[in-house]
Design a protein around this motif. Structure first.
Motif, PDB file in Angstrom:
ATOM      1  N   ILE A 125       0.847  -1.209   0.000  1.00 32.95           N
ATOM      2  CA  ILE A 125       0.000   0.000   0.000  1.00 32.95           C
ATOM      3  C   ILE A 125       0.876   1.250   0.000  1.00 32.95           C
ATOM      4  O   ILE A 125       0.654   2.188  -0.785  1.00 32.95           O
ATOM      5  N   THR A 126       1.899   1.259   0.850  1.00 31.40           N
ATOM      6  CA  THR A 126       2.730   2.471   0.940  1.00 31.40           C
ATOM      7  C   THR A 126       3.609   2.627  -0.306  1.00 31.40           C
ATOM      8  O   THR A 126       3.799   3.747  -0.789  1.00 31.40           O
ATOM      9  N   ASP A 127       4.127   1.511  -0.830  1.00 29.07           N
ATOM     10  CA  ASP A 127       4.933   1.617  -2.071  1.00 29.07           C
ATOM     11  C   ASP A 127       4.084   2.179  -3.209  1.00 29.07           C
ATOM     12  O   ASP A 127       4.511   3.078  -3.945  1.00 29.07           O
ATOM     13  N   LEU A 128       2.896   1.638  -3.353  1.00 30.72           N
ATOM     14  CA  LEU A 128       2.019   2.084  -4.450  1.00 30.72           C
ATOM     15  C   LEU A 128       1.613   3.544  -4.237  1.00 30.72           C
ATOM     16  O   LEU A 128       1.619   4.346  -5.187  1.00 30.72           O
ATOM     17  N   PHE A 129       1.283   3.885  -2.995  1.00 27.05           N
ATOM     18  CA  PHE A 129       0.861   5.267  -2.717  1.00 27.05           C
ATOM     19  C   PHE A 129       1.983   6.255  -3.078  1.00 27.05           C
ATOM     20  O   PHE A 129       1.732   7.279  -3.736  1.00 27.05           O
ATOM     21  N   GLN A 130       3.210   5.933  -2.672  1.00 27.57           N
ATOM     22  CA  GLN A 130       4.321   6.843  -2.970  1.00 27.57           C
ATOM     23  C   GLN A 130       4.582   6.932  -4.477  1.00 27.57           C
ATOM     24  O   GLN A 130       4.946   7.991  -4.984  1.00 27.57           O
ATOM     25  N   LEU A 131       4.371   5.814  -5.157  1.00 30.50           N
ATOM     26  CA  LEU A 131       4.520   5.833  -6.613  1.00 30.50           C
ATOM     27  C   LEU A 131       3.464   6.742  -7.259  1.00 30.50           C
ATOM     28  O   LEU A 131       3.750   7.485  -8.213  1.00 30.50           O
ATOM     29  N   THR A 132       2.233   6.706  -6.740  1.00 28.89           N
ATOM     30  CA  THR A 132       1.201   7.604  -7.295  1.00 28.89           C
ATOM     31  C   THR A 132       1.612   9.067  -7.094  1.00 28.89           C
ATOM     32  O   THR A 132       1.374   9.905  -7.962  1.00 28.89           O
ATOM     33  N   GLN A 133       2.207   9.352  -5.940  1.00 25.04           N
ATOM     34  CA  GLN A 133       2.641  10.743  -5.684  1.00 25.04           C
ATOM     35  C   GLN A 133       3.728  11.155  -6.680  1.00 25.04           C
ATOM     36  O   GLN A 133       3.673  12.237  -7.259  1.00 25.04           O
ATOM     37  N   GLU A 134       4.717  10.255  -6.855  1.00 24.97           N
ATOM     38  CA  GLU A 134       5.822  10.557  -7.792  1.00 24.97           C
ATOM     39  C   GLU A 134       5.327  10.748  -9.216  1.00 24.97           C
ATOM     40  O   GLU A 134       5.757  11.651  -9.933  1.00 24.97           O
ATOM     41  N   ARG A 135       4.411   9.876  -9.636  1.00 24.77           N
ATOM     42  CA  ARG A 135       3.985   9.869 -11.043  1.00 24.77           C
ATOM     43  C   ARG A 135       2.785  10.798 -11.314  1.00 24.77           C
ATOM     44  O   ARG A 135       2.263  10.834 -12.418  1.00 24.77           O
ATOM     45  N   GLN A 136       2.321  11.446 -10.262  1.00 24.22           N
ATOM     46  CA  GLN A 136       1.186  12.380 -10.377  1.00 24.22           C
ATOM     47  C   GLN A 136      -0.081  11.688 -10.895  1.00 24.22           C
ATOM     48  O   GLN A 136      -0.773  12.185 -11.789  1.00 24.22           O
ATOM     49  N   VAL A 137      -0.338  10.543 -10.319  1.00 29.31           N
ATOM     50  CA  VAL A 137      -1.547   9.773 -10.630  1.00 29.31           C
ATOM     51  C   VAL A 137      -2.466   9.865  -9.415  1.00 29.31           C
ATOM     52  O   VAL A 137      -2.013   9.707  -8.277  1.00 29.31           O
ATOM     53  N   VAL A 138      -3.744  10.146  -9.661  1.00 31.77           N
ATOM     54  CA  VAL A 138      -4.684  10.309  -8.540  1.00 31.77           C
ATOM     55  C   VAL A 138      -5.227   8.938  -8.108  1.00 31.77           C
ATOM     56  O   VAL A 138      -5.864   8.253  -8.907  1.00 31.77           O
TER      57      VAL A 138
END
Ligand code: KMH
Ligand code: ZN
Length: 276
Positions: A125-138
């Motif tokens: 969950i945290t890996d995916l969440f941080q990836l969404t932040q980096e990639r600017q995906v909502v």
């Protein structure tokens, strides 16, 4: 009262094409579904991709093809599933963001999923969440059970808010292993929404489809409808197309004085990254 964001969950990973012909599994069917669902009132599409044999796949080139197909045939916000199917390895589920969607699902906990287990360990969950932040995906936070709602507080305390600063939650009720599709339970969940949540939607799997849809409209929530969640249109009557479900949702929403939200307004509400 706000207008209603309608998301169509068109395909999913659980239903076999051989068992249900209206399931969109080819790129052409996905493109047609997107076009028709936009015309019927949807503003976002939740996409699971199938391979040439109609089986679920997380192959990145195929995901990219699907994103392009939806963008060519419609203006819908493209949300890729990072849940995939219960057998997909976690590392493949992280790679979904390589296909550059506007949004992605992000499930907030592990649960029994029928006879299977849908794995969502905290580190994933945290890996995916941080990836969404980096990639600017909502991200759209999928809540299958009560406790998963509280996990959002821990996530934001440890890692800050999602890209764009909005928090959109989607209750997927009535999965065998998750919270039942009971409007009273949904109302109770809403009394416990984390303070950072800015919008919410709900869906009832199978026979919970209509009770949850009607309760959600009454409680100012947004709607998710589609063949992924429900293959019956009415008692004894199978769904003919995703657009049929979207159209009925749009009619109910309009009757409730909460007509379908435009794609432009949905992009603004969710703070989707501008095109281009
Ligand atoms: N197919 C389920 C195992 C999502 O799309 O993120 C997971 C699912 C949730 O459908
Ligand atoms: Zn899904």
């Amino acid at each position: 009262m706000t207008n209603t964001l309608i998301t169509v969950c068109a395909t999913g990973a659980e239903i076999a094409k051989d068992d249900f012909a209206p399931l969109p599994t080819t790129m052409e069917e996905l493109a047609t579904t997107a076009r028709d669902c936009q015309a019927a009132g949807a503003a976002m599409i939740h996409v699971h991709v199938r391979d040439e044999n109609h089986k679920p796949t997380l192959d990145v080139p195929r995901l990219k093809e699907a994103v392009a197909a939806v963008r060519e045939s419609s203006d819908l916000i493209v949300q890729l599933s990072t849940g995939g199917s219960v057998t997909d390895p976690l590392e493949n589920r992280l790679k979904v963001l390589d296909a550059e969607p506007d949004s992605c699902s992000l499930s907030m906990g592990t649960l029994n999923f029928g006879d299977e287990i849908f794995m969502n360990p905290w580190s994933f969950i945290t890996d995916l969440f941080q990836l969404t932040q980096e990639r600017q995906v909502v991200p759209e936070f999928e809540i299958f059970d009560f406790g998963q709602l509280y996990a959002l507080n821990r996530l934001f305390a440890e890692h800050g808010l999602p890209y764009g600063g909005r928090v959109h939650v989607d209750f997927i009720t009535n999965v065998p292993g998750g919270m039942p599709g009971d409007p009273l339970l949904l109302a109770e969940a809403l009394r416990n929404l984390p303070k950072d949540v800015t919008s919410w939607a709900a869906s009832g799997i199978g026979r919970a489809h209509l009770p949850i849809l009607l309760a959600t409209l009454a409680m100012d929530g947004h709607l998710r409808v589609g063949i992924e969640d429900n293959t019956f249109f009415a008692r004894g009557q199978k769904v003919e197309s995703n657009a049929q479900l979207v159209q009925r949702a749009a009619e109910f929403a309009t009757l409730a004085q909460r007509p379908p939200m435009s794609i432009e307004d949905a992009r603004e509400m969710l703070q989707i990254r501008p095109k281009g």
